[in-house]
Motif scaffolding. Sequence first.
Motif, PDB file in Angstrom:
ATOM      1  N   ILE A  64      16.394 126.504 -29.819  1.00 27.04           N
ATOM      2  CA  ILE A  64      15.261 127.124 -30.512  1.00 27.04           C
ATOM      3  C   ILE A  64      13.911 126.628 -30.035  1.00 27.04           C
ATOM      4  O   ILE A  64      12.914 127.306 -30.197  1.00 27.04           O
ATOM      5  N   TYR A 100      21.660 126.858 -31.691  1.00 23.64           N
ATOM      6  CA  TYR A 100      21.550 127.522 -32.990  1.00 23.64           C
ATOM      7  C   TYR A 100      22.048 128.951 -32.864  1.00 23.64           C
ATOM      8  O   TYR A 100      22.038 129.533 -31.796  1.00 23.64           O
ATOM      9  N   LYS A 101      22.477 129.485 -33.997  1.00 25.56           N
ATOM     10  CA  LYS A 101      22.982 130.851 -34.060  1.00 25.56           C
ATOM     11  C   LYS A 101      22.183 131.597 -35.131  1.00 25.56           C
ATOM     12  O   LYS A 101      21.946 131.064 -36.211  1.00 25.56           O
ATOM     13  N   ARG A 102      21.774 132.813 -34.824  1.00 24.29           N
ATOM     14  CA  ARG A 102      20.987 133.600 -35.772  1.00 24.29           C
ATOM     15  C   ARG A 102      21.811 133.898 -37.021  1.00 24.29           C
ATOM     16  O   ARG A 102      22.983 134.213 -36.929  1.00 24.29           O
ATOM     17  N   GLU A 144      17.955 130.450 -38.510  1.00 23.52           N
ATOM     18  CA  GLU A 144      18.925 130.027 -37.513  1.00 23.52           C
ATOM     19  C   GLU A 144      19.762 128.886 -38.082  1.00 23.52           C
ATOM     20  O   GLU A 144      19.238 127.995 -38.744  1.00 23.52           O
TER      21      GLU A 144
END
Length: 168
Positions: A64, A100-102, A144
């Motif tokens: 990010i 990170y993942k949305r 995130e």
Amino acid sequence: MFNNLWNFTCTLWLPIVYFLIIAATIILLIRFTAKKKRTGVAATLIVAALLVAGGIIYVTPHYIVGTDAETIYKIEISEAAITDKETIKAILDDLNNAKYKRALTSGIGGYSEYSLRGYDENGNLKVHIEIKDEQTVDTGRFWETRTSGKLNLSLYQDAVLHKGDKQD
């Protein structure tokens, strides 16, 4: 019980809408193919390709913060200014330590525990992140979720508790 159900539904609303759009695209593709309308099939295939590409981009884990400690001169955490290079490096390393993942679009709002802003030497804003908890941050476009490990909230708490102590 209802609160947990509501949180679960809020987490899934974007994938549900995405699935419905894909289903509508497939239905249109079948309809245009059956009626032998080449332009309709071509347009629908373009939309389908864009949907697939968007889905891949959405679920791919990523970093990010794209800046390193050398480009950041000052960090403000909940209005506590930090110019100490070691502390800035520790904070940026903590944020960049995992992908990170949305999760959700950030337009829906939410509570943030810490607000982090990073500035360069000229005072230009380079990083702006809202930290919700040990796993979740708001980048301004998406909430995130960290894919591995936890954020070290004691770094941010120390900065807020010792306002001005970390400055050069």
